[in-house]
Each structure stands twice: as C-alpha cells, then as structure tokens.
Scaffold this active site. Sequence first.
Site, mmCIF file in Angstrom:
data_model
loop_
_atom_site.group_PDB
_atom_site.id
_atom_site.type_symbol
_atom_site.label_atom_id
_atom_site.label_comp_id
_atom_site.label_asym_id
_atom_site.label_seq_id
_atom_site.Cartn_x
_atom_site.Cartn_y
_atom_site.Cartn_z
ATOM 1 N N PHE A 156 0.853 -1.191 0.000
ATOM 2 C CA PHE A 156 0.000 0.000 0.000
ATOM 3 C C PHE A 156 0.887 1.239 0.000
ATOM 4 C CE2 PHE A 156 -2.346 3.557 1.745
ATOM 5 C CZ PHE A 156 -3.514 3.512 0.999
ATOM 6 N N ASP A 170 9.469 2.488 1.752
ATOM 7 C CA ASP A 170 8.324 3.249 2.274
ATOM 8 C C ASP A 170 8.199 2.974 3.775
ATOM 9 O OD1 ASP A 170 5.840 4.203 3.034
ATOM 10 O OD2 ASP A 170 4.751 3.387 1.315
ATOM 11 N N LYS A 201 2.921 9.709 8.322
ATOM 12 C CA LYS A 201 2.191 9.321 9.537
ATOM 13 C C LYS A 201 2.769 9.848 10.864
ATOM 14 C CE LYS A 201 -0.779 5.704 7.834
ATOM 15 N NZ LYS A 201 -0.496 5.139 6.512
HETATM 16 C C1 LIG Z 1 -0.759 5.338 5.110
HETATM 17 C C2 LIG Z 1 0.286 4.921 4.155
HETATM 18 C C3 LIG Z 1 0.506 5.629 2.967
HETATM 19 C C4 LIG Z 1 -0.374 6.766 2.522
HETATM 20 O O1 LIG Z 1 -0.304 7.848 3.383
HETATM 21 P P1 LIG Z 1 -1.417 9.002 3.293
HETATM 22 O O2 LIG Z 1 -0.909 10.035 4.266
HETATM 23 O O3 LIG Z 1 -2.710 8.396 3.677
HETATM 24 O O4 LIG Z 1 -1.414 9.498 1.908
HETATM 25 C C5 LIG Z 1 1.559 5.232 2.166
HETATM 26 N N1 LIG Z 1 2.349 4.213 2.495
HETATM 27 C C6 LIG Z 1 2.170 3.511 3.628
HETATM 28 C C7 LIG Z 1 3.102 2.400 3.956
HETATM 29 C C8 LIG Z 1 1.125 3.835 4.484
HETATM 30 O O5 LIG Z 1 0.922 3.120 5.596
#
Ligand SMILES: *Cc1c(COP(=O)(O)O)cnc(C)c1O
Length: 397
Positions: free
Chosen positions: A134, A221, A250
């Site tokens: 994701f 990521d 986050k």
């Molecule tokens: C939450 C998340 C995203 C997206 O972040 P947003 O601030 O919602 O755009 C991307 N990568 C990972 C691993 C995430 O957990």
Amino acid sequence: MALAPAASPHVMNTYARLPLAFSHGKGVRVWDVDGKEYLDALAGIAVNTLGHGHPKLVAALQDQVAKLIHTSNYYHVPDQERLAAKLCELSGLSKAFFCSSGLEANEAAIKLARKYGHDKGIERPQIVVYEKAFHGRSIATLSATGNPKVQKGFEPLVEGFIRVPLNDIEALRRATEGNPEVVAVFLETIQGEGGVNPMRAEYLREVRQLCDERDWLLMIDEVQCGMGRTGKWFAHQWAGVVPDVMPLAKGLGSGVPIGAVVAGPKAADVFQPGNHGTTFGGNPLAMRAGVETIRIMEEDGLLANAARVGDQLRGALERELSGLDGVTQIRGQGLMLGIELARPCGVLTGRAADAGLLISVTADNVVRLVPPLILTTAEADEIVARLVPLIRAFLAE
Ligand SMILES: *Cc1c(COP(=O)(O)O)cnc(C)c1O
C-alpha cells in the site's frame, strides 16, 4: 456509544465510519462526545506518536501557531533545515524534501526514480513493487499499490510497475531478468495496510545487494513502520541496510499533517529547481511538529519504550491467543502488531469500541495494533484485557 448520523448529507461517503466522534484525549486515552473513555491502540492509524495532548508538544505548537503557520517555499524555512538534518542523522541519508502526506512522499519517490532513470538515458523506467503493498491513493501510488480493491474503478492505471511477491529473491531476479529499464525497487519494511507483513531481514539485505549490482534505487516506504514504531527509528535498520530513498509521513508530526522523502547520495540531487514542489509542504507549523516530535521522542526514550512495551504486548497476545483454532499468526515488531485470524473479522472494530478500545482490522482478517509510542506496560495489559475476550468470543461464533 455516541451516535452520529449514518450518512452525512454533505461529506462524501468515502469511509465506512463507526458511529462515534471524539471530543478530547490525554495520553493513550480519548473520550467521545458523550464522555465515554477509550484506550487508543490505533493512534489515528500510526500517527499520534506522542499520544494525545502531550504537554511538551502542545506548548511547542501553541508557540509556533502564534508565531507563523505558513510562509511558502518561496522563502527559506529554518525548521526545514533542522528537521532535514535530524532525519539525515537518524537515517544515514543526505537530503530531504518535505510534503504533507504519505502518498505525496511516495509520489515524490516515484517521480524521483523515473528522473533517476531518465538522467541515465532510460526513457521508460520501470519500478519493482510488491503484492499486498500500500503506497497511497493518488493515481500513481494506487497503481504501485498491490490491492485490486484500491485500484478498481480508477483504471487506466499508471504503467511502469513490475509486481513481485514478498521475501522471494529468486522471483525478483526472474521478474527483472535482462530488463534494462528497471530503475528501482520500492517496498515497505513491514507492510501496514496489507496486513502487517514483514520483509525478512535477510531478504532486505539481498535486495540491497541486487540494487547495488544493478545500480537501482532501493526505495523503502517507512510511512507507517518508521519513526520509532518498531523500536528503531526506521524499521529497515533492524536488517542493517540503508535505502537510497525513504518516504515518511504518519508518525513524523505526531498528528500534524506532514510527509518527507529522504534520499541518500545516489538520489539526493536528482530533483533540480522546477522538478517538484508543493504549496503546503515543509511549512513552519508542520516542521515544528516534526522537530519537536523527534526531540520529545529522544528526551522521553520512546524508541526503547516501543521495543520493550511492544515485546510485552506481543508476548501477552501470544500467551492468550497463539495456538487457538482460528488464530493464524501473530506478527510484527515493537508497537506495530497484527493478529491474523482465519476469517474476515471487520466486526471486531465496532465491538472493540463498545468495549472501550480503538483498533483497526486491515486486509479483512488482521487485527492491527499501532498504539502511541508512549504506551506503558500497564496500558498494554489493559489492551490485552479488553481485546482478548472479544477475539475469543468471535472465534467461538
Ligand atoms: C498510510 C500509508 C501511505 C499513505 O499515506 P497518506 O498520508 O494516507 O497518503 C503510504 N504508504 C504507507 C506504507 C502507508 O501506511
């Protein structure tokens, strides 16, 4: 439970929300508008690193709001320099770009990888991505995401992604064999939305080596698993690897919207003036939140706390649940834990809220715990005491 209207007349219907609204919080507790107390094991989806109403963060943000909220990137923002330097010190990388969310950080990483390819004369650069990944919900990041539900209805997807399974170096070699257009491998150290799925340390080291051999960027990521959640600043540090590109968001601002992409020597100078930008990114309020979040984490020893309390929480969950019929696996690290059940268990989020506990269920059948990093062992015990009976009752149905 405080009842809110099931469907809003004016807010778009993009979330299956619980009928709940909160008024305030303190530490790992929040209260709904009717005064009912909840233990927060979700932290706004791994966002509220310092919990709610942390006195040091509140004081710093109040100070900042009174001084300056926003100026634009037409000017220097001193706290960008401070936060970038700190992130580089903690990660071993060399330069940062600031934005306001996780998808923006990943979008920047994808653009950076493509530009890295074009600078080498590769006109149709390809990026390796993973099953169950994701990376966000913009058109490019949802194309990189490995969940068809996120993509459905938004085709045509962005091209230039090659998808591989997790933790299988031979599959990665096969999928990229003889392909001169590959420029990067893009992965989450521990997949969050995909169901709390860790990459093995040995696999990460093999991928690092392959990226070095082929001159690809390793892009990790760390939007969800980073910022201390696993007990190290960044989850990949457990494997002893250093990425070339690292998106963050986050937990970085403890609740204030913020994102960053941090890059090492191979990638730090790929973007030049005019290549990328954002209006809000790196604004004084968000930067102050980032600087203070890290400072408070260091002062309060929150990395060690996440590791220690996370181990205890996981140990207690394993004692109570492992081996039960219907419990597939308990996994994760530090304060990023997943309990995989053998069947979809989305109903548990509402039942947990009824029992005064905020959790989420991800990938349909994984109970996810990502509490604030200030969690104490006593509070971890409380999470277990509220959660375990719900899971046992669910399994018995
Ligand atoms: C939450 C998340 C995203 C997206 O972040 P947003 O601030 O919602 O755009 C991307 N990568 C990972 C691993 C995430 O957990």
